[in-house]
Design an enzyme around this catalytic site. Sequence first.
Site: not given
Ligand code: DX5
Ligand code: ZN
Length: 219
Positions: A140, A40, A200, A71, A69, A178-179, A38, A145-147
């Site tokens: 998505m 960003m 993740g 972003m 990926h 993803d997510g 990821d 932004g965040f895991g």
């Molecule tokens: C969000 C990312 C995801 C994220 C997934 O911006 O694109 O790839 O890391 O993490 P999890 O599986 O923890 O939601």
């Molecule tokens: Zn991703």
Amino acid sequence: MSKRIVEISPSVLGADLMRLGEEIKMVESLGIHWLHLDNMDGHFAPNISFGPDFVRAIRKQTNLFLDTHLMLSRPMQYIEAYAKAGADLITVHAEAEDNCAETLEAIHALGVRAGVSINPETPVSALELLLPLCDLVLVMTVKPGFGGQTLREDCVAKIPEIRKMIERTGRDILIEVDGGVKQSNAARVIDAGADVLVMGTGLFRAEDPKSVVQSVMGA
Ligand code: DX5
Ligand code: ZN
């Protein structure tokens, strides 16, 4: 219905970055083939992660399929650097500022597979003109932004419709999700039509990653 082969693409954002080499070895030992990276820019998504140099460092360590990926608001100016760094697939967002069709064509011109991603608020109709130009659709299921966020069911509901749109093109296009994908919801996401599951925290922070992989791949 024949069972599709499902891949897990572990998201490095969920790994222990101080032990990344070991984390990658664990992924390989679990029989996983993909790795999700990821990237960003602090503009497209409200977080900053890593860039092409990081991808290059990982490429030196592994033969895993590098699922990259982006972003980024302006991906066009960086795709060559990612291709040279060793990305196998470069996925860009339909919502980015650069023209998405042109970016997908430019990725292919660099000899790399191209993916297109849509955010939770973006309708599937945004994909219509882009499907002939891509190898993968990344859905998505959280805001980028965040895991560690919770999977949104309204986004899972988009998958069957995307599958139908892909069938109409007659092309072989993978659907990646993803997510917030976890052992507990993976079967539902696969049933909806996903081919690749990004995981993740659901994998790297699991008590027993091996059993996660067995249950998901066997799902
Ligand atoms: C969000 C990312 C995801 C994220 C997934 O911006 O694109 O790839 O890391 O993490 P999890 O599986 O923890 O939601
Ligand atoms: Zn991703």
